[in-house]
Write an enzyme that holds these catalytic residues in place. Structure first.
Site, PDB file in Angstrom:
ATOM      1  N   ASP A 226      24.561  -7.183  26.234  1.00  0.00           N
ATOM      2  CA  ASP A 226      23.532  -7.809  26.992  1.00  0.00           C
ATOM      3  C   ASP A 226      23.823  -7.266  28.627  1.00  0.00           C
ATOM      4  O   ASP A 226      25.042  -7.210  29.220  1.00  0.00           O
ATOM      5  CB  ASP A 226      24.202  -9.512  27.406  1.00  0.00           C
ATOM      6  CG  ASP A 226      23.462 -10.260  28.285  1.00  0.00           C
ATOM      7  OD1 ASP A 226      22.553  -9.604  29.107  1.00  0.00           O
ATOM      8  OD2 ASP A 226      23.772 -11.461  28.280  1.00  0.00           O
ATOM      9  N   ILE A 227      22.668  -6.739  28.954  1.00  0.00           N
ATOM     10  CA  ILE A 227      22.756  -5.866  30.319  1.00  0.00           C
ATOM     11  C   ILE A 227      23.461  -6.684  31.557  1.00  0.00           C
ATOM     12  O   ILE A 227      23.895  -6.156  32.321  1.00  0.00           O
ATOM     13  CB  ILE A 227      21.624  -5.283  30.522  1.00  0.00           C
ATOM     14  CG1 ILE A 227      21.554  -4.156  31.513  1.00  0.00           C
ATOM     15  CG2 ILE A 227      20.475  -6.399  30.984  1.00  0.00           C
ATOM     16  CD1 ILE A 227      20.386  -3.200  31.552  1.00  0.00           C
TER      17      ILE A 227
ATOM     18  N   ASN B 278       7.706  -6.929  35.631  1.00  0.00           N
ATOM     19  CA  ASN B 278       6.182  -6.748  35.845  1.00  0.00           C
ATOM     20  C   ASN B 278       5.875  -6.538  37.254  1.00  0.00           C
ATOM     21  O   ASN B 278       6.500  -6.780  38.084  1.00  0.00           O
ATOM     22  CB  ASN B 278       5.552  -7.965  35.021  1.00  0.00           C
ATOM     23  CG  ASN B 278       5.946  -9.094  35.922  1.00  0.00           C
ATOM     24  OD1 ASN B 278       5.680  -9.407  37.131  1.00  0.00           O
ATOM     25  ND2 ASN B 278       6.579 -10.170  35.130  1.00  0.00           N
TER      26      ASN B 278
ATOM     27  N   GLY C 252      12.219 -12.096  28.566  1.00  0.00           N
ATOM     28  CA  GLY C 252      12.910 -11.154  27.934  1.00  0.00           C
ATOM     29  C   GLY C 252      13.990 -10.707  28.894  1.00  0.00           C
ATOM     30  O   GLY C 252      14.771 -11.717  29.581  1.00  0.00           O
ATOM     31  N   VAL C 253      14.251  -9.530  29.126  1.00  0.00           N
ATOM     32  CA  VAL C 253      15.356  -9.116  29.986  1.00  0.00           C
ATOM     33  C   VAL C 253      15.101  -9.595  31.530  1.00  0.00           C
ATOM     34  O   VAL C 253      16.325  -9.631  32.283  1.00  0.00           O
ATOM     35  CB  VAL C 253      15.447  -7.591  29.791  1.00  0.00           C
ATOM     36  CG1 VAL C 253      14.744  -6.663  30.411  1.00  0.00           C
ATOM     37  CG2 VAL C 253      17.152  -7.212  30.397  1.00  0.00           C
ATOM     38  N   ASP C 254      14.052  -9.362  31.970  1.00  0.00           N
ATOM     39  CA  ASP C 254      13.782  -9.957  33.293  1.00  0.00           C
ATOM     40  C   ASP C 254      14.386 -11.432  33.565  1.00  0.00           C
ATOM     41  O   ASP C 254      14.716 -11.660  34.538  1.00  0.00           O
ATOM     42  CB  ASP C 254      12.093  -9.843  33.370  1.00  0.00           C
ATOM     43  CG  ASP C 254      11.661 -10.094  34.954  1.00  0.00           C
ATOM     44  OD1 ASP C 254      12.628 -10.057  35.797  1.00  0.00           O
ATOM     45  OD2 ASP C 254      10.427  -9.909  35.084  1.00  0.00           O
TER      46      ASP C 254
ATOM     47  N   THR D  89       9.828  -1.921  25.438  1.00  0.00           N
ATOM     48  CA  THR D  89       9.762  -2.032  24.018  1.00  0.00           C
ATOM     49  C   THR D  89       9.839  -3.541  23.418  1.00  0.00           C
ATOM     50  O   THR D  89       9.919  -3.704  22.330  1.00  0.00           O
ATOM     51  CB  THR D  89      10.953  -1.140  23.242  1.00  0.00           C
ATOM     52  OG1 THR D  89      11.957  -1.776  23.561  1.00  0.00           O
ATOM     53  CG2 THR D  89      10.656   0.175  23.652  1.00  0.00           C
ATOM     54  N   GLY D  90       9.714  -4.520  24.396  1.00  0.00           N
ATOM     55  CA  GLY D  90       9.745  -5.825  23.861  1.00  0.00           C
ATOM     56  C   GLY D  90       8.389  -6.482  24.178  1.00  0.00           C
ATOM     57  O   GLY D  90       7.526  -6.089  23.366  1.00  0.00           O
TER      58      GLY D  90
HETATM   59  N1  AR6 Z   1      20.165  -7.270  27.478  1.00  0.00           N
HETATM   60  C1  AR6 Z   1      19.750  -6.140  27.057  1.00  0.00           C
HETATM   61  N2  AR6 Z   1      18.319  -5.952  26.687  1.00  0.00           N
HETATM   62  C2  AR6 Z   1      17.667  -7.365  26.568  1.00  0.00           C
HETATM   63  C3  AR6 Z   1      18.168  -8.331  27.054  1.00  0.00           C
HETATM   64  C4  AR6 Z   1      19.270  -8.483  27.686  1.00  0.00           C
HETATM   65  N3  AR6 Z   1      19.762  -9.538  28.170  1.00  0.00           N
HETATM   66  N4  AR6 Z   1      17.150  -9.235  26.871  1.00  0.00           N
HETATM   67  C5  AR6 Z   1      16.022  -8.841  26.262  1.00  0.00           C
HETATM   68  N5  AR6 Z   1      16.380  -7.179  26.060  1.00  0.00           N
HETATM   69  P1  AR6 Z   1      11.284  -7.106  27.560  1.00  0.00           P
HETATM   70  P2  AR6 Z   1       9.161  -5.253  28.357  1.00  0.00           P
HETATM   71  C6  AR6 Z   1      15.670  -6.085  25.199  1.00  0.00           C
HETATM   72  O1  AR6 Z   1      10.316  -7.996  26.878  1.00  0.00           O
HETATM   73  O2  AR6 Z   1       8.737  -4.801  26.949  1.00  0.00           O
HETATM   74  C7  AR6 Z   1       8.997  -9.685  30.810  1.00  0.00           C
HETATM   75  O3  AR6 Z   1       8.337 -10.873  30.790  1.00  0.00           O
HETATM   76  C8  AR6 Z   1      14.451  -6.717  24.347  1.00  0.00           C
HETATM   77  O4  AR6 Z   1      15.060  -7.043  22.997  1.00  0.00           O
HETATM   78  O5  AR6 Z   1      12.449  -7.657  28.420  1.00  0.00           O
HETATM   79  O6  AR6 Z   1       9.409  -3.971  29.281  1.00  0.00           O
HETATM   80  C9  AR6 Z   1       8.607  -8.883  32.122  1.00  0.00           C
HETATM   81  O7  AR6 Z   1       8.587 -10.046  33.326  1.00  0.00           O
HETATM   82  C10 AR6 Z   1      13.960  -5.451  24.452  1.00  0.00           C
HETATM   83  O8  AR6 Z   1      14.521  -4.301  23.647  1.00  0.00           O
HETATM   84  O9  AR6 Z   1      10.806  -5.994  28.602  1.00  0.00           O
HETATM   85  C11 AR6 Z   1       7.421  -8.383  31.887  1.00  0.00           C
HETATM   86  O10 AR6 Z   1       6.159  -9.117  32.077  1.00  0.00           O
HETATM   87  C12 AR6 Z   1      13.934  -4.834  25.841  1.00  0.00           C
HETATM   88  O11 AR6 Z   1      14.933  -5.587  26.412  1.00  0.00           O
HETATM   89  C13 AR6 Z   1       7.623  -8.081  30.379  1.00  0.00           C
HETATM   90  O12 AR6 Z   1       8.457  -8.789  29.877  1.00  0.00           O
HETATM   91  C14 AR6 Z   1      12.694  -4.921  26.935  1.00  0.00           C
HETATM   92  O13 AR6 Z   1      11.894  -5.942  26.304  1.00  0.00           O
HETATM   93  C15 AR6 Z   1       8.135  -6.449  30.296  1.00  0.00           C
HETATM   94  O14 AR6 Z   1       8.137  -6.107  28.880  1.00  0.00           O
END
Ligand code: AR6
Length: 173
Positions: free
Chosen positions: A12-13, A26, A34-36, A120-121
């Site tokens: 978990d970052i 975004n 997601g991570v955001d 990649t999410g």
């Molecule tokens: N720690 C590490 N990695 C994580 C965590 C965490 N706590 N939570 C999720 N991930 P995404 P994107 C991984 O969707 O594709 C948001 O709504 C996740 O499993 O977070 O760049 C923003 O506001 C995946 O492998 O980011 C944008 O609208 C990776 O982080 C949009 O999503 C990226 O997934 C950005 O999409």
């Protein structure tokens, strides 16, 4: 050895004790899923208040805020490309996320940085294609600076972890 300063872990970052964590944001920089979402929850409301002053962020660019309640002192917000099949400049935009985030880090005296797997999410970039781009760009950057001591790629889930591990190993060969 090439690849020696990149560490790949599963985790978990928001828990990383590094100078800066990178957020896969975004263009509005006002939070999301997601991570955001995880970063905003862990940092507390001060992060959103500061983000509101930044005027958003273009795809491929990066902006920096404080880390508030996070263990990390800084958050670097970057906006990855949305996957549109691979012919819309996605690879170059993804590379610029990593490059611009690290450039910003050096300007703030940051020595240790943790990245998530950008795009990649929710943004749908295939991780098998994203991982070598990320690793190559980080390596290229580290080859030209001693300012950054360690870059950690923090992967959520085994598939992501293995994609980045493979990319680091392939670059080291
Ligand atoms: N720690 C590490 N990695 C994580 C965590 C965490 N706590 N939570 C999720 N991930 P995404 P994107 C991984 O969707 O594709 C948001 O709504 C996740 O499993 O977070 O760049 C923003 O506001 C995946 O492998 O980011 C944008 O609208 C990776 O982080 C949009 O999503 C990226 O997934 C950005 O999409």
């Amino acid at each position: 050895m090439v690849g020696s300063s990149i560490e790949v872990i599963e985790g978990d970052i928001t828990r990383q004790r590094v100078d800066a964590i990178v957020n896969a944001a975004n263009p509005a920089l006002l939070g999301g899923g997601g991570v955001d979402g995880a970063i905003h929850r862990a940092a507390g409301p001060g992060l959103l208040t500061e983000c509101r002053t930044l005027g958003g962020c273009a795809t491929g660019e990066a902006k920096i805020t404080k880390g508030y309640d996070l263990p990390a002192r800084w958050v670097i917000h970057t906006v990855g490309p949305i996957w549109r099949g691979g012919g819309q400049g996605e690879d170059a935009l993804l590379a610029s996320c990593y490059r611009n985030s690290l450039t910003l880090a050096t300007r703030h005296g940051i020595r240790t940085v943790a990245f998530p797997s950008i795009s990649t999410g929710a943004y749908g970039f295939p991780v098998a294609r994203a991982a070598p781009i990320a690793v190559r760009e980080i390596e290229r950057f580290l080859a030209h600076t001693t300012a950054i001591h360690r870059v950690t790629i923090v992967c959520r889930g085994p598939d992501t972890y293995h994609a980045y591990r493979d990319a680091v190993e392939e670059l080291a060969e």
